[in-house]
Design an enzyme around this catalytic site. Structure first.
Site, PDB file in Angstrom:
ATOM      1  N   LYS A 168       0.791  -1.051  -0.025  1.00 30.23           N
ATOM      2  CA  LYS A 168       0.115  -0.106   0.122  1.00 30.23           C
ATOM      3  C   LYS A 168       0.774   1.336   0.083  1.00 30.23           C
ATOM      4  O   LYS A 168       1.548   1.414   0.899  1.00 30.23           O
ATOM      5  CB  LYS A 168      -1.077  -0.064   1.369  1.00 30.23           C
ATOM      6  CG  LYS A 168      -1.981   1.207   1.126  1.00 30.23           C
ATOM      7  CD  LYS A 168      -2.501   1.771   2.313  1.00 30.23           C
ATOM      8  CE  LYS A 168      -1.691   2.757   2.889  1.00 30.23           C
ATOM      9  NZ  LYS A 168      -1.310   3.995   1.987  1.00 30.23           N
ATOM     10  N   GLU A 242      10.896   1.471   9.697  1.00 27.59           N
ATOM     11  CA  GLU A 242      11.702   2.672   9.827  1.00 27.59           C
ATOM     12  C   GLU A 242      11.196   3.783   9.918  1.00 27.59           C
ATOM     13  O   GLU A 242      10.110   4.162   9.007  1.00 27.59           O
ATOM     14  CB  GLU A 242      12.466   2.501   8.341  1.00 27.59           C
ATOM     15  CG  GLU A 242      13.198   1.215   8.155  1.00 27.59           C
ATOM     16  CD  GLU A 242      13.844   0.867   6.773  1.00 27.59           C
ATOM     17  OE1 GLU A 242      13.356   1.776   5.848  1.00 27.59           O
ATOM     18  OE2 GLU A 242      14.801   0.360   6.480  1.00 27.59           O
ATOM     19  N   CYS A 276      14.037  11.235   5.636  1.00 26.92           N
ATOM     20  CA  CYS A 276      14.138  10.617   7.095  1.00 26.92           C
ATOM     21  C   CYS A 276      15.480  11.090   7.696  1.00 26.92           C
ATOM     22  O   CYS A 276      15.863  11.116   8.737  1.00 26.92           O
ATOM     23  CB  CYS A 276      13.931   9.340   7.187  1.00 26.92           C
ATOM     24  SG  CYS A 276      14.658   8.284   6.054  1.00 26.92           S
ATOM     25  N   GLU A 368      10.447  16.155  14.912  1.00 22.35           N
ATOM     26  CA  GLU A 368      10.616  15.987  13.727  1.00 22.35           C
ATOM     27  C   GLU A 368       9.698  16.945  12.688  1.00 22.35           C
ATOM     28  O   GLU A 368       8.491  16.845  13.094  1.00 22.35           O
ATOM     29  CB  GLU A 368      10.558  14.834  13.197  1.00 22.35           C
ATOM     30  CG  GLU A 368      10.791  14.545  11.488  1.00 22.35           C
ATOM     31  CD  GLU A 368      10.472  13.080  11.040  1.00 22.35           C
ATOM     32  OE1 GLU A 368       9.279  12.972  11.265  1.00 22.35           O
ATOM     33  OE2 GLU A 368      11.351  12.385  10.499  1.00 22.35           O
TER      34      GLU A 368
HETATM   35  P1  NAD Z   1       2.760   8.191   7.566  1.00 20.21           P
HETATM   36  O1  NAD Z   1       3.183   7.571   8.651  1.00 20.21           O
HETATM   37  O2  NAD Z   1       1.661   9.490   7.669  1.00 20.21           O
HETATM   38  O3  NAD Z   1       2.233   7.368   6.591  1.00 20.21           O
HETATM   39  C1  NAD Z   1       3.239   6.317   6.016  1.00 20.21           C
HETATM   40  C2  NAD Z   1       2.448   5.160   5.432  1.00 20.21           C
HETATM   41  O4  NAD Z   1       1.671   4.732   6.228  1.00 20.21           O
HETATM   42  C3  NAD Z   1       1.112   5.641   4.287  1.00 20.21           C
HETATM   43  O5  NAD Z   1       0.998   4.945   3.232  1.00 20.21           O
HETATM   44  C4  NAD Z   1       0.029   5.798   5.097  1.00 20.21           C
HETATM   45  O6  NAD Z   1      -1.194   5.866   4.328  1.00 20.21           O
HETATM   46  C5  NAD Z   1       0.135   4.545   5.961  1.00 20.21           C
HETATM   47  N1  NAD Z   1      -0.921   4.712   7.368  1.00 20.21           N
HETATM   48  C6  NAD Z   1      -1.367   5.762   7.873  1.00 20.21           C
HETATM   49  N2  NAD Z   1      -1.829   5.498   9.115  1.00 20.21           N
HETATM   50  C7  NAD Z   1      -1.834   3.898   9.091  1.00 20.21           C
HETATM   51  C8  NAD Z   1      -2.212   2.926   9.965  1.00 20.21           C
HETATM   52  N3  NAD Z   1      -2.910   3.322  11.088  1.00 20.21           N
HETATM   53  N4  NAD Z   1      -2.108   1.722   9.682  1.00 20.21           N
HETATM   54  C9  NAD Z   1      -1.278   1.225   8.714  1.00 20.21           C
HETATM   55  N5  NAD Z   1      -0.885   2.364   7.383  1.00 20.21           N
HETATM   56  C10 NAD Z   1      -1.112   3.753   8.086  1.00 20.21           C
HETATM   57  O7  NAD Z   1       4.090   8.784   6.943  1.00 20.21           O
HETATM   58  P2  NAD Z   1       4.473   9.860   5.930  1.00 20.21           P
HETATM   59  O8  NAD Z   1       3.863  11.140   6.090  1.00 20.21           O
HETATM   60  O9  NAD Z   1       3.910   9.288   4.708  1.00 20.21           O
HETATM   61  O10 NAD Z   1       6.178   9.949   5.701  1.00 20.21           O
HETATM   62  C11 NAD Z   1       6.854  10.852   6.657  1.00 20.21           C
HETATM   63  C12 NAD Z   1       7.465  10.180   7.567  1.00 20.21           C
HETATM   64  O11 NAD Z   1       8.335   8.924   7.174  1.00 20.21           O
HETATM   65  C13 NAD Z   1       8.629  10.936   8.456  1.00 20.21           C
HETATM   66  O12 NAD Z   1       8.367  10.974   9.793  1.00 20.21           O
HETATM   67  C14 NAD Z   1       9.796  10.258   8.010  1.00 20.21           C
HETATM   68  O13 NAD Z   1      10.944  10.295   8.950  1.00 20.21           O
HETATM   69  C15 NAD Z   1       9.496   8.858   7.786  1.00 20.21           C
HETATM   70  N6  NAD Z   1      10.485   8.244   7.020  1.00 20.21           N
HETATM   71  C16 NAD Z   1      11.395   7.322   7.539  1.00 20.21           C
HETATM   72  C17 NAD Z   1      12.346   6.694   6.953  1.00 20.21           C
HETATM   73  C18 NAD Z   1      13.527   5.520   7.531  1.00 20.21           C
HETATM   74  O14 NAD Z   1      13.991   5.153   6.826  1.00 20.21           O
HETATM   75  N7  NAD Z   1      13.502   5.728   8.688  1.00 20.21           N
HETATM   76  C19 NAD Z   1      12.360   6.798   5.565  1.00 20.21           C
HETATM   77  C20 NAD Z   1      11.387   7.635   4.935  1.00 20.21           C
HETATM   78  C21 NAD Z   1      10.594   8.341   5.842  1.00 20.21           C
END
Ligand code: NAD
Length: 469
Positions: A168, A242, A276, A368
């Protein structure tokens, strides 16, 4: 209309939701949203395919990974266009990083898996060895900041280890995943090995909670990660997380200042700060602090602004700009919204921003932000620098700038982060462990560590009878 990909077929179902172009704010496409029935269908398709896929020799699955890499090469330009349309990323970055890394992920994990030996242990009269079996069906949830790179980073090791997947992507960035579905179909990948469904967090939640999903790999925010952890707790599903970061950069007075400034510009502002691994806290040794701040702020003014992914995310980043002022920061540059005088004025841009003067306890320095912004603070001693860097609830990455070999090793080994870069940033060898400590995640991906997550070892112990004398 982008449609789900289930059991090797496009599936038109569910309400439509819009995707916006971050550069202009205009709606650019409509996407099908997965409901409980669609999620269930996708998981069933993955389960049906799981047994045959797991039964293939690893060398054959590695061959499929190479074919998918070739399929990506053939659709390279389409993927670049799709990724830019969804994210507003610069062309150069998409051509040199996002799509090539997708190819590299499939090739690298094909090699690593095909060449990995099993363990064997001998005790007198007893031979023990391990075989690794796939988990089964993996739920793959990815964010919007590096959509294609992060999806393939999970898919390649999951698939080559013998799992089938339901992916997804983020609701903001579905397009490169939709093209990847076409690549799987064109390559003749067995139906159900890769299934892709679209939707927001509700669809993600349905997926991770589905009893037919055996493991979850998630990249995204810490807040969502904790919610997923609760969702899967009852079934004790393996999770790979991650999550977010609040990464520190340490600049020592013995650094090559030009390199440190250019490196910091890159580590703060790449992808509009929406990586990230980006640096949001810079600590600079006092004798060079003033010059560093002045030069960093001047360079920040030359950085081409990149849009935030959505109107909501822009509001979030701007709220931190406001917070910085209310917490008493000195804004060295930026702090607002750029005025272009063209179509971009309706897009989701914010100014690259550098601030100083806040305490370590300010919310700005603890949370963050995920935008093109950093706080710069002075330090005096090496020990203080290490304490400052480690003084965060997160622990994903850190960067240090010094020309002292001793200091580089000494400091790097004391930093509580999953990744430390010295005199560089964002360079990745796909065989090395990747991930963070504390609120930044659970487990490591990369190289054999990815294969370890996507499989379970079985230890087989055999008593070897001695022949009669
Ligand atoms: P997010 O957590 O809002 O969403 C990530 C994904 O999770 C999306 O596909 C979203 O639809 C899904 N999602 C949301 N709620 C959910 C739930 N309850 N159950 C299952 N899936 C759900 O994150 P974002 O805003 O898309 O991305 C930014 C974040 O990602 C930042 O915090 C960044 O640091 C982190 N990030 C981390 C890494 C790493 O390798 N550590 C890499 C890239 C991004």
């Amino acid at each position: 209309m982008l449609t789900h990909f289930i059991g090797g077929e496009p599936v038109v179902a569910g309400k439509a939701f819009p995707v916006h172009d971050p550069v202009t704010g205009a709606v650019v496409r409509q996407v099908n949203e997965a409901d409980p029935e669609i999620v269930d269908r996708a998981v069933r398709a993955a389960r049906e395919a799981a047994r045959d896929w797991a039964a293939l020799p690893v060398g054959e699955r590695a061959g499929w990974m190479r074919r998918l890499a070739e399929g990506i090469e053939e659709r390279f330009d389409d993927l670049v266009v799709a990724e830019i349309a969804d994210t507003g990323k610069p062309l150069d970055q998409t051509r040199t990083l996002d799509v090539p890394r997708g190819i590299a992920n499939f090739r690298a994990f094909a090699e690593i898996a095909a060449q990995r030996p099993d363990d064997a242990f001998h005790l007198s009269g007893v031979l023990s060895y391990t075989v690794r079996r796939p988990l089964g069906v993996i739920g793959v949830i990815v964010p919007w900041n590096l959509p294609f790179l992060l999806m393939t980073w999970k898919l390649a090791p999951a698939l080559v280890s013998g799992n089938t997947v339901v992916v997804k992507p983020s609701e903001h960035t579905p397009s490169s995943a939709a093209i990847f579905a076409e690549i799987c179909a064109a390559a003749g990948l067995p139906p159900g090995v890769v299934n892709i469904i679209f939707g927001d967090g509700s669809a993600g939640r349905l997926l991770v909670e589905h009893p037919g999903v055996d493991g979850v790999t998630f990249t995204g925010s810490t807040r969502t990660g904790t919610s997923i952890m609760r969702s899967v707790a009852d079934r004790v599903k393996p999770i790979s997380f991650e999550l977010g970061g609040k990464n520190a950069g340490l600049v020592f007075e013995d650094c090559d200042l030009d390199r440190a400034i250019e490196g910091s510009v890159k580590s703060v502002f790449t992808n509009g700060g929406q990586v990230c691994l980006c640096t949001e806290r810079l600590y600079v040794q006092r004798p060079i602090f003033e010059e560093f701040c002045e030069r960093l702020a001047a360079r920040a003014q030359e950085v081409e602004p990149q849009p935030m992914i959505s109107a909501e995310h822009r509001e979030k980043v701007l709220s931190y700009y406001t917070l910085a002022r209310s917490e008493g920061a000195k804004v060295l540059t930026g702090g607002g919204v750029p005025a272009f005088g063209d179509h971009r004025d309706s897009g989701y841009f914010v100014e690259p921003t550098v601030v100083t003067g806040l305490s370590e306890w300010s919310r700005f320095n603890r949370e963050e932000i995920f935008g093109p912004v950093c706080h710069v603070a002075p330090f005096d001693s090496e020990a203080e620098a290490v304490d400052l860097a480690n003084g965060s609830e997160y622990g994903l990455a850190a960067t240090l700038w010094t020309t002292s070999l001793d200091r580089a090793h000494r400091v790097a080994q004391r930093l509580e982060a999953g990744l430390v870069w010295v005199n560089t940033w964002y360079v990745r060898d796909l065989r090395t462990p990747f991930g963070g400590v504390r609120l930044s995640g659970i487990g490591r991906q990369g190289g054999t560590q990815s294969l370890d997550f996507y499989s379970e070892p079985t230890t087989i112990t055999i008593k070897l009878e001695q022949p009669d004398a």
